[in-house]
Design a protein around this motif. Structure first.
Motif, short mmCIF file in Angstrom:
data_model
loop_
_atom_site.label_atom_id
_atom_site.label_comp_id
_atom_site.label_asym_id
_atom_site.label_seq_id
_atom_site.Cartn_x
_atom_site.Cartn_y
_atom_site.Cartn_z
N VAL A 31 0.84 -1.21 0.00
CA VAL A 31 0.00 0.00 0.00
C VAL A 31 0.88 1.26 0.00
N MET A 32 1.93 1.25 0.84
CA MET A 32 2.79 2.43 0.91
C MET A 32 3.52 2.66 -0.41
N GLU A 33 3.91 1.57 -1.05
CA GLU A 33 4.58 1.67 -2.35
C GLU A 33 3.67 2.33 -3.39
N ARG A 34 2.42 1.88 -3.41
CA ARG A 34 1.46 2.43 -4.37
C ARG A 34 1.10 3.88 -4.03
N MET A 35 0.99 4.18 -2.76
CA MET A 35 0.67 5.56 -2.36
C MET A 35 1.81 6.49 -2.74
N ASP A 36 3.02 5.98 -2.61
CA ASP A 36 4.19 6.76 -3.01
C ASP A 36 4.13 7.03 -4.52
N MET A 37 3.80 5.99 -5.26
CA MET A 37 3.74 6.08 -6.71
C MET A 37 2.81 7.19 -7.19
N VAL A 38 1.67 7.36 -6.51
CA VAL A 38 0.70 8.37 -6.94
C VAL A 38 0.80 9.66 -6.11
N GLY A 39 1.87 9.76 -5.31
CA GLY A 39 2.11 11.01 -4.58
C GLY A 39 1.17 11.24 -3.42
N LEU A 40 0.82 10.19 -2.68
CA LEU A 40 -0.11 10.35 -1.57
C LEU A 40 0.51 10.00 -0.22
N LEU A 41 1.82 9.81 -0.17
CA LEU A 41 2.45 9.48 1.11
C LEU A 41 2.15 10.58 2.12
#
Ligand SMILES: Nc1ncnc2c1ncn2[C@@H]1O[C@H](COP(=O)(O)OP(=O)(O)OP(=O)(O)O)[C@@H](O)[C@H]1O
Ligand SMILES: [Mg+2]
Length: 325
Positions: free
Chosen positions: A121-131
């Motif tokens: 989940v964190m990897e994907r959130m990082d990918m779309v700029g939502l960290l």
């Protein structure tokens, strides 16, 4: 590696209303395709039919040997795991924070450990700029953030086919450019087959390998992007130049009288957009695997392409070092 999606003779109605009929097209494996069409022409209905959430009356959608229209629901459910669908409205659960929303498909469809779920989940959130926004509720963030959360959720199961329904609606022009780049980068990273529904002419001009258009209950065209971008078909030309003059009206179609009046009024016709090169993946990602496959595919259909489309393909290849035809 992306999976081919074969759509054959698809027809969908709601009661007396036929949304579209006899739609036939193939999404080539790992390539990016865009579907255009005025509002209400059934683009969302098409995506939902491809993934088996709506059942057309006629035709087939073949994915890995499963017919998403006619196969038993058990097989369709399994095949659906190959897909990531980003809904037009985000379709997030309002009472769940972003982390739980994005983790939902992993908890629903896999037996992964929480620690692993967290990593993905964190990897994907990082990918779309939502960290940093993990604990926020959908109601507490902007529309653009909700869109990106919807995209992150569509990506957690490592889909081999990604369907995006108007990923750009509600985004500002800068965010839309970032989104275009994100879609191309995603394609370079996972070689997934992608179908994007959009009204955005910048995305249409810079992102896809292929383009299609729905109008008047038909698929009016589907093929390499150069084919549509140089098309003389009135409805395609009007849509891609975004002008009022032409067959598309405020309510989907104009009648004869309105078209005749328009001819007399001579509505302004803005010049056609110049063809621009397709976006390249960001530095460090390497080329998209689809590029070579697509090149072979387009060259194999050379004889069927009109001269303007050939010219555009040539120009595109000329911009790639070592490539020409
Ligand atoms: N579940 C449903 N029941 C009945 N009619 C429906 C249903 N879903 C969609 N429709 C109808 O099908 C047609 C196509 O709708 P759809 O949402 O696919 O259009 P669209 O091309 O995605 O439009 P937009 O660009 O505005 O999103 C519309 O006339 C709509 O009212
Ligand atoms: Mg829609």
């Amino acid at each position: 590696m992306g999976i081919e999606v074969i759509v054959e003779g698809l027809t969908k109605s709601f009661g007396q209303q036929t949304v579209w009929e006899d739609v036939t097209l193939t999404l080539p494996p790992g390539e990016v395709s865009v579907m255009l069409g005025p509002s209400g022409t059934g683009k969302t209905v098409f995506l939902k039919s491809v993934i088996g959430l709506l059942k057309p009356e006629r035709g087939r959608v073949l994915v890995n040997g499963v017919d998403m229209v006619n196969s038993p629901e058990r097989d369709v459910y399994e095949a659906r795991k190959l897909f990531g669908l980003m809904f037009q409205d985000g379709a997030l659960f309002g009472s769940m924070n972003l982390f739980d929303n994005i983790a939902f498909p992993l908890r629903e469809h896999t037996r992964r450990k929480e620690s692993e779920i967290r990593r993905i989940v964190m990897e994907r959130m990082d990918m779309v700029g939502l960290l940093g926004a993990e604990r926020k509720l959908p109601g507490e963030i902007s529309g653009g953030m909700r869109k990106r959360a919807g995209l992150a959720r569509a990506l957690v199961l490592d889909p081999q086919i990604i369907l995006c329904d108007e990923p750009d609606s509600g985004l500002d022009p800068v965010r839309t450019s970032y989104l275009s780049q994100l879609l191309i980068d995603l394609n370079a990273q996972i070689d997934a087959t992608m179908l994007i529904v959009t009204h955005n002419l910048d995305i249409a001009a810079t992102v896809p390998d292929n383009m299609g258009m729905l109008f008047r209950r038909r698929l009016v065209a589907f093929g390499p992007r150069e084919l549509l971008l140089t098309s003389e078909e009135p409805v395609v030309e009007q849509f891609l130049s975004g002008r009022r003059a032409g067959p598309i009206g405020m309510s989907e179609e104009k009648d004869e009288a309105a078209l005749a009046l328009e001819q007399r009024e001579a509505l302004p016709t803005p010049p056609r957009r110049a063809l621009v090169p397709q976006l390249e993946p960001s530095a460090g990602l390497g080329p998209r695997q689809a590029v070579q496959r697509r090149r072979a595919r387009v060259l194999a259909m050379w004889d069927q392409l009109p001269p303007a489309a050939r010219e555009a393909v040539r120009a595109g290849l000329a911009s790639v070092p070592g490539e020409s035809v």
